[in-house]
Design a protein around this motif. Structure first.
Motif, PDB file in Angstrom:
ATOM      1  N   MET A  56       0.819  -1.200   0.000  1.00  0.00           N
ATOM      2  CA  MET A  56       0.000   0.000   0.000  1.00  0.00           C
ATOM      3  C   MET A  56       0.857   1.255   0.000  1.00  0.00           C
ATOM      4  O   MET A  56       0.570   2.225  -0.697  1.00  0.00           O
ATOM      5  N   ALA A  57       1.928   1.253   0.785  1.00  0.00           N
ATOM      6  CA  ALA A  57       2.841   2.388   0.786  1.00  0.00           C
ATOM      7  C   ALA A  57       3.469   2.575  -0.588  1.00  0.00           C
ATOM      8  O   ALA A  57       3.615   3.706  -1.079  1.00  0.00           O
ATOM      9  N   ARG A  58       3.837   1.419  -1.229  1.00  0.00           N
ATOM     10  CA  ARG A  58       4.389   1.517  -2.584  1.00  0.00           C
ATOM     11  C   ARG A  58       3.362   2.091  -3.537  1.00  0.00           C
ATOM     12  O   ARG A  58       3.685   2.932  -4.393  1.00  0.00           O
ATOM     13  N   ARG A  59       2.115   1.637  -3.448  1.00  0.00           N
ATOM     14  CA  ARG A  59       1.067   2.146  -4.342  1.00  0.00           C
ATOM     15  C   ARG A  59       0.886   3.651  -4.167  1.00  0.00           C
ATOM     16  O   ARG A  59       0.669   4.385  -5.150  1.00  0.00           O
ATOM     17  N   ALA A  60       0.983   4.130  -2.930  1.00  0.00           N
ATOM     18  CA  ALA A  60       0.803   5.563  -2.662  1.00  0.00           C
ATOM     19  C   ALA A  60       2.074   6.366  -2.921  1.00  0.00           C
ATOM     20  O   ALA A  60       2.025   7.598  -2.994  1.00  0.00           O
ATOM     21  N   GLY A  61       3.223   5.655  -3.051  1.00  0.00           N
ATOM     22  CA  GLY A  61       4.483   6.355  -3.268  1.00  0.00           C
ATOM     23  C   GLY A  61       4.975   7.090  -2.042  1.00  0.00           C
ATOM     24  O   GLY A  61       5.557   8.177  -2.152  1.00  0.00           O
ATOM     25  N   VAL A  62       4.749   6.496  -0.857  1.00  0.00           N
ATOM     26  CA  VAL A  62       5.200   7.119   0.389  1.00  0.00           C
ATOM     27  C   VAL A  62       5.967   6.076   1.197  1.00  0.00           C
ATOM     28  O   VAL A  62       5.983   4.885   0.870  1.00  0.00           O
ATOM     29  N   SER A  63       6.580   6.521   2.283  1.00  0.00           N
ATOM     30  CA  SER A  63       7.290   5.599   3.160  1.00  0.00           C
ATOM     31  C   SER A  63       6.317   4.811   4.012  1.00  0.00           C
ATOM     32  O   SER A  63       5.152   5.198   4.185  1.00  0.00           O
ATOM     33  N   LEU A  64       6.806   3.699   4.572  1.00  0.00           N
ATOM     34  CA  LEU A  64       5.979   2.921   5.490  1.00  0.00           C
ATOM     35  C   LEU A  64       5.557   3.754   6.695  1.00  0.00           C
ATOM     36  O   LEU A  64       4.427   3.656   7.178  1.00  0.00           O
ATOM     37  N   ALA A  65       6.486   4.584   7.188  1.00  0.00           N
ATOM     38  CA  ALA A  65       6.178   5.413   8.355  1.00  0.00           C
ATOM     39  C   ALA A  65       5.053   6.391   8.054  1.00  0.00           C
ATOM     40  O   ALA A  65       4.137   6.601   8.862  1.00  0.00           O
ATOM     41  N   THR A  66       5.083   6.993   6.861  1.00  0.00           N
ATOM     42  CA  THR A  66       4.030   7.951   6.495  1.00  0.00           C
ATOM     43  C   THR A  66       2.681   7.255   6.370  1.00  0.00           C
ATOM     44  O   THR A  66       1.660   7.745   6.862  1.00  0.00           O
ATOM     45  N   ALA A  67       2.676   6.079   5.724  1.00  0.00           N
ATOM     46  CA  ALA A  67       1.421   5.341   5.589  1.00  0.00           C
ATOM     47  C   ALA A  67       0.868   4.968   6.959  1.00  0.00           C
ATOM     48  O   ALA A  67      -0.339   5.068   7.203  1.00  0.00           O
ATOM     49  N   SER A  68       1.753   4.560   7.871  1.00  0.00           N
ATOM     50  CA  SER A  68       1.311   4.196   9.214  1.00  0.00           C
ATOM     51  C   SER A  68       0.722   5.381   9.945  1.00  0.00           C
ATOM     52  O   SER A  68      -0.302   5.270  10.625  1.00  0.00           O
ATOM     53  N   ARG A  69       1.364   6.535   9.831  1.00  0.00           N
ATOM     54  CA  ARG A  69       0.853   7.729  10.533  1.00  0.00           C
ATOM     55  C   ARG A  69      -0.539   8.104  10.031  1.00  0.00           C
ATOM     56  O   ARG A  69      -1.397   8.530  10.809  1.00  0.00           O
ATOM     57  N   VAL A  70      -0.754   7.960   8.731  1.00  0.00           N
ATOM     58  CA  VAL A  70      -2.054   8.326   8.178  1.00  0.00           C
ATOM     59  C   VAL A  70      -3.143   7.366   8.652  1.00  0.00           C
ATOM     60  O   VAL A  70      -4.226   7.784   9.080  1.00  0.00           O
ATOM     61  N   LEU A  71      -2.863   6.075   8.607  1.00  0.00           N
ATOM     62  CA  LEU A  71      -3.902   5.076   8.866  1.00  0.00           C
ATOM     63  C   LEU A  71      -4.067   4.722  10.338  1.00  0.00           C
ATOM     64  O   LEU A  71      -5.147   4.316  10.769  1.00  0.00           O
ATOM     65  N   ASN A  72      -3.010   4.873  11.111  1.00  0.00           N
ATOM     66  CA  ASN A  72      -3.053   4.471  12.510  1.00  0.00           C
ATOM     67  C   ASN A  72      -3.172   5.636  13.465  1.00  0.00           C
ATOM     68  O   ASN A  72      -3.351   5.441  14.661  1.00  0.00           O
ATOM     69  N   GLY A  73      -3.049   6.857  12.945  1.00  0.00           N
ATOM     70  CA  GLY A  73      -3.099   8.023  13.814  1.00  0.00           C
ATOM     71  C   GLY A  73      -1.756   8.272  14.453  1.00  0.00           C
ATOM     72  O   GLY A  73      -1.040   7.344  14.823  1.00  0.00           O
ATOM     73  N   SER A  74      -1.386   9.535  14.547  1.00  0.00           N
ATOM     74  CA  SER A  74      -0.089   9.893  15.124  1.00  0.00           C
ATOM     75  C   SER A  74      -0.120  11.341  15.535  1.00  0.00           C
ATOM     76  O   SER A  74      -0.865  12.150  14.972  1.00  0.00           O
ATOM     77  N   SER A  75       0.699  11.679  16.532  1.00  0.00           N
ATOM     78  CA  SER A  75       0.819  13.079  16.924  1.00  0.00           C
ATOM     79  C   SER A  75       1.556  13.886  15.863  1.00  0.00           C
ATOM     80  O   SER A  75       1.481  15.110  15.845  1.00  0.00           O
ATOM     81  N   ARG A  76       2.287  13.195  14.981  1.00  0.00           N
ATOM     82  CA  ARG A  76       2.974  13.852  13.866  1.00  0.00           C
ATOM     83  C   ARG A  76       2.047  13.846  12.665  1.00  0.00           C
ATOM     84  O   ARG A  76       1.715  12.806  12.107  1.00  0.00           O
ATOM     85  N   THR A  77       1.589  15.022  12.268  1.00  0.00           N
ATOM     86  CA  THR A  77       0.609  15.119  11.194  1.00  0.00           C
ATOM     87  C   THR A  77       1.272  14.959   9.833  1.00  0.00           C
ATOM     88  O   THR A  77       2.449  15.270   9.648  1.00  0.00           O
ATOM     89  N   VAL A  78       0.478  14.480   8.893  1.00  0.00           N
ATOM     90  CA  VAL A  78       0.926  14.285   7.518  1.00  0.00           C
ATOM     91  C   VAL A  78       0.170  15.269   6.643  1.00  0.00           C
ATOM     92  O   VAL A  78      -1.028  15.523   6.858  1.00  0.00           O
ATOM     93  N   GLY A  79       0.859  15.827   5.660  1.00  0.00           N
ATOM     94  CA  GLY A  79       0.228  16.792   4.779  1.00  0.00           C
ATOM     95  C   GLY A  79      -1.002  16.231   4.082  1.00  0.00           C
ATOM     96  O   GLY A  79      -1.114  15.019   3.846  1.00  0.00           O
ATOM     97  N   ALA A  80      -1.948  17.128   3.749  1.00  0.00           N
ATOM     98  CA  ALA A  80      -3.227  16.708   3.188  1.00  0.00           C
ATOM     99  C   ALA A  80      -3.059  15.928   1.890  1.00  0.00           C
ATOM    100  O   ALA A  80      -3.752  14.931   1.653  1.00  0.00           O
ATOM    101  N   ARG A  81      -2.133  16.350   1.025  1.00  0.00           N
ATOM    102  CA  ARG A  81      -1.965  15.673  -0.264  1.00  0.00           C
ATOM    103  C   ARG A  81      -1.426  14.259  -0.077  1.00  0.00           C
ATOM    104  O   ARG A  81      -1.893  13.311  -0.715  1.00  0.00           O
ATOM    105  N   LEU A  82      -0.439  14.100   0.814  1.00  0.00           N
ATOM    106  CA  LEU A  82       0.090  12.768   1.073  1.00  0.00           C
ATOM    107  C   LEU A  82      -0.970  11.871   1.719  1.00  0.00           C
ATOM    108  O   LEU A  82      -1.111  10.702   1.367  1.00  0.00           O
TER     109      LEU A  82
END
Length: 319
Positions: A1-27
């Protein structure tokens, strides 16, 4: 899924699992689109194991069909949704054993916290509930329970303000439709109202019944049968009791707002189309529900109980 989105595993995890570190809207949009394409959703139990809790908050209420609790839950749901969390509601119908069972169930589900709404029996031993909660964070919306954080309402003050307003427009004799004597909220509102009447030497009688629409109807019927219908104004300690009282008056050929004044307490939106419009004390119920969720998620409790606002309408035009 991270490969499909073209992002790192950490970024995909933050988006889907919730994190205090926010991810930009486009990503974040790319990650969610990839998840939809792959029909991926996070594994809830695994998330709960990792975090120590789920993305859910529990709410206990005696009766979700009562618009009072509907308004509290609406505010709580809105506040939870802003934090990508869900609200789960359990209804115990004032059954203490059932309430304890529901608390234990919420603990087993590893909810983030618990909102306990509604009045409590006067003199209740909080021990069983506190033991059932254990380490589960909880906030009470209503009368205090032990030393749990509480979001309260200034019931006595609101009822006193209403009594003064009704006296000022000319009402002189009252019937008060109160709930059971062991019901904390009913006691507070009744005492606040009668204290002002006592100071003004205004006569009144108290008619007790269930804390519901049907209770208000029965209390009004009983008051009329006992020749207590000579009051110039009826005060019901909830809007739903006032609704029942107005129905009973109509059934007996007495017109609310013309033959007798009627007032309630809460200002429930569901009664907005009632005719005549009901005089009442408006409580910020949605705001209280929001405040409870914010407190459970680390915010500050309101410094003071929520205060009501007197709203006079056509049901009490004055004498």
């Amino acid at each position: 899924m991270a490969r499909r989105a073209g992002v790192s595993l950490a970024t995909a995890s933050r988006v889907l699992n919730g994190s205090s570190r926010t991810v930009g809207a486009r990503l974040a949009e790319r990650v969610h689109a990839a998840a939809d394409e792959l029909s991926y959703s996070p594994h809830g139990p695994a998330q709960a194991m990792a975090r120590g809790h789920t993305m859910s908050i529990g709410m206990l209420a005696p009766d979700i069909a009562d618009p009072y609790f509907t308004q509290l839950s609406a505010g709580a749901t809105e506040a939870a949704g802003l934090r990508s969390m869900m609200l789960s509601v359990a209804v115990h119908h004032a059954d203490a054993a059932r309430e304890l069972q529901q608390v234990r169930s919420f603990r087993a589900q590893r909810v983030r916290g618990l909102m306990i709404a509604g009045s409590r029996p006067a003199g209740e031993d909080p021990g069983p509930l506190l033991r059932a909660l254990g380490e589960l964070p909880a906030v009470v919306v209503g009368p205090p329970v032990g030393d749990l954080p509480v979001i309260g309402f200034a019931n006595r003050e609101g009822a006193a303000d209403l009594a003064r307003a009704l006296l000022q427009v000319g009402y002189q004799r009252f019937v008060i439709l109160a709930g059971p004597v062991e019901h904390t909220t009913s006691v507070e509102r009744t005492e606040g109202f009668t204290a002002v009447l006592d100071d003004a030497a205004a006569p009144y009688v108290v008619q007790r019944a269930a804390f519901s629409r049907d209770g208000g109807h029965q209390a009004m019927v009983d008051a009329l049968a006992a020749a207590r219908g000579g009051a110039t104004c009826v005060f019901a300690v909830t809007d739903m009791m006032a609704l029942g009282a107005m129905t009973a008056l109509h059934e007996h050929g007495v017109e609310a707002g013309r033959d007798v004044g009627v007032a309630g307490f809460n200002d429930l939106p569901v009664l907005a189309d009632l005719r005549p419009g009901l005089s009442t004390v408006r409580l910020p119920l949605r705001e209280a529900g929001q405040a409870a969720i914010e407190a459970l998620l680390g915010g500050d409790l309101p410094a003071e109980p929520f205060r009501g606002e007197v709203v006079l309408r056509a049901s009490t035009p004055g004498c």
